[in-house]
Design a protein around this motif. Structure first.
Motif, PDB file in Angstrom:
ATOM      1  N   LEU A  33       0.849  -1.194   0.000  1.00 41.76           N
ATOM      2  CA  LEU A  33       0.000   0.000   0.000  1.00 41.76           C
ATOM      3  C   LEU A  33       0.883   1.241   0.000  1.00 41.76           C
ATOM      4  O   LEU A  33       2.076   1.171   0.319  1.00 41.76           O
ATOM      5  N   ASN A  34       0.295   2.374  -0.314  1.00 41.23           N
ATOM      6  CA  ASN A  34       1.033   3.635  -0.208  1.00 41.23           C
ATOM      7  C   ASN A  34       1.541   3.846   1.212  1.00 41.23           C
ATOM      8  O   ASN A  34       2.629   4.402   1.403  1.00 41.23           O
ATOM      9  N   ASP A  81      -9.522   9.531   6.017  1.00 42.42           N
ATOM     10  CA  ASP A  81     -10.183   8.865   4.893  1.00 42.42           C
ATOM     11  C   ASP A  81      -9.444   7.617   4.426  1.00 42.42           C
ATOM     12  O   ASP A  81     -10.068   6.610   4.087  1.00 42.42           O
ATOM     13  N   TYR A  82      -8.121   7.673   4.382  1.00 37.35           N
ATOM     14  CA  TYR A  82      -7.338   6.509   3.948  1.00 37.35           C
ATOM     15  C   TYR A  82      -7.668   5.311   4.839  1.00 37.35           C
ATOM     16  O   TYR A  82      -7.893   4.206   4.345  1.00 37.35           O
ATOM     17  N   GLU A  83      -7.667   5.530   6.140  1.00 37.11           N
ATOM     18  CA  GLU A  83      -7.956   4.460   7.100  1.00 37.11           C
ATOM     19  C   GLU A  83      -9.352   3.887   6.865  1.00 37.11           C
ATOM     20  O   GLU A  83      -9.536   2.667   6.877  1.00 37.11           O
ATOM     21  N   LEU A  85     -11.107   3.983   4.036  1.00 37.17           N
ATOM     22  CA  LEU A  85     -11.123   3.270   2.756  1.00 37.17           C
ATOM     23  C   LEU A  85     -10.541   1.864   2.882  1.00 37.17           C
ATOM     24  O   LEU A  85     -11.016   0.926   2.237  1.00 37.17           O
ATOM     25  N   GLN A  86      -9.528   1.705   3.704  1.00 35.46           N
ATOM     26  CA  GLN A  86      -8.905   0.394   3.889  1.00 35.46           C
ATOM     27  C   GLN A  86      -9.744  -0.528   4.776  1.00 35.46           C
ATOM     28  O   GLN A  86      -9.766  -1.743   4.567  1.00 35.46           O
ATOM     29  N   SER A 169      -3.840   6.523  12.097  1.00 33.92           N
ATOM     30  CA  SER A 169      -4.492   7.683  11.480  1.00 33.92           C
ATOM     31  C   SER A 169      -3.659   8.942  11.632  1.00 33.92           C
ATOM     32  O   SER A 169      -3.592   9.760  10.705  1.00 33.92           O
ATOM     33  N   LEU A 172      -0.889   8.675   8.982  1.00 28.44           N
ATOM     34  CA  LEU A 172      -1.446   8.904   7.640  1.00 28.44           C
ATOM     35  C   LEU A 172      -1.784  10.369   7.409  1.00 28.44           C
ATOM     36  O   LEU A 172      -1.481  10.929   6.346  1.00 28.44           O
ATOM     37  N   GLN A 178      -1.550   9.347   0.479  1.00 31.03           N
ATOM     38  CA  GLN A 178      -2.669   9.316  -0.458  1.00 31.03           C
ATOM     39  C   GLN A 178      -3.269   7.913  -0.558  1.00 31.03           C
ATOM     40  O   GLN A 178      -2.534   6.929  -0.553  1.00 31.03           O
ATOM     41  N   PRO A 179      -4.586   7.830  -0.660  1.00 30.70           N
ATOM     42  CA  PRO A 179      -5.231   6.510  -0.817  1.00 30.70           C
ATOM     43  C   PRO A 179      -4.714   5.779  -2.039  1.00 30.70           C
ATOM     44  O   PRO A 179      -4.343   6.399  -3.036  1.00 30.70           O
ATOM     45  N   ASP A 180      -4.712   4.479  -1.928  1.00 37.93           N
ATOM     46  CA  ASP A 180      -4.257   3.626  -3.041  1.00 37.93           C
ATOM     47  C   ASP A 180      -5.278   3.613  -4.151  1.00 37.93           C
ATOM     48  O   ASP A 180      -6.437   3.795  -3.970  1.00 37.93           O
TER      49      ASP A 180
END
Length: 180
Positions: A33-34, A81-83, A85-86, A169, A172, A178-180
């Motif tokens: 992941l990023n 948001d990344y967290e 989304l995952q 979080s 991140l 950035q989201p993958d």
């Protein structure tokens, strides 16, 4: 917020050391992941992170649905948001519902919603709120968690999950990964 991370993720062509990258790929089922690419800016940090978060995700006895609910709640509270989304797919895979994920967006209402969330889930949400926003946890909140979860192992693991994903979080968001 800019559409790039504050520090560049390590490009695939420069990933290393190989044993570190291989261990992360193994935990992730072959992909990176990023977040991993960002962590690989410090191989020692990436090794520690991979081992610690690997245990938090894969070696606990805590019910996976409650674990993922706590992680998604941290994501909502920290606007990570990344967290989300995952972990939203992980929550759904652990028998959570889309209605519950949607309900988290109004966190105050979710804390009181006995239709969407059972008592154990509402106790998890309250503990997540208190740990995330205030650090200190009220006796009333912890008693509620004790009654809902029963075992001391589950209580320790839940507190650990919430603490760990607050760390995630914050990492991140501070680095704007950035989201993958």
């Amino acid at each position: 917020m800019p559409n790039t991370s504050r520090i560049p993720e390590v490009p695939d062509a420069q990933l290393g050391p190989s044993e570190v990258v291989d261990a992360i790929r193994k935990r992730r089922g072959g992909t990176l992941l990023n977040l991993d690419r960002m962590l690989l800016n410090s191989p020692a940090f990436a090794v520690g992170w991979n081992g610690f978060l690997g245990a938090v995700r894969n070696a606990l006895s805590l019910d996976a649905r409650l674990r993922e609910l706590a992680i998604c709640a941290v994501a909502v509270l920290n606007r990570a948001d990344y967290e989300m989304l995952q972990h939203a797919p992980e929550y759904l895979a652990a028998a959570g519902t889309q209605a519950q994920l949607d309900g988290l967006q109004d966190y105050d209402a979710a804390l009181q919603d006995a239709v969407l969330f059972n008592e154990a889930e509402r106790a998890v949400l309250q503990l997540t709120l208190e740990m995330t926003r205030h650090v200190q946890v009220s006796n009333a909140c912890f008693l509620r968690v004790q009654q809902a979860l029963g075992s001391t192992q589950a209580q320790v693991e839940l507190v650990g999950v919430i603490a760990a994903y607050n760390m995630v979080s914050r990492f991140l968001e501070a680095l704007q990964v950035q989201p993958d």
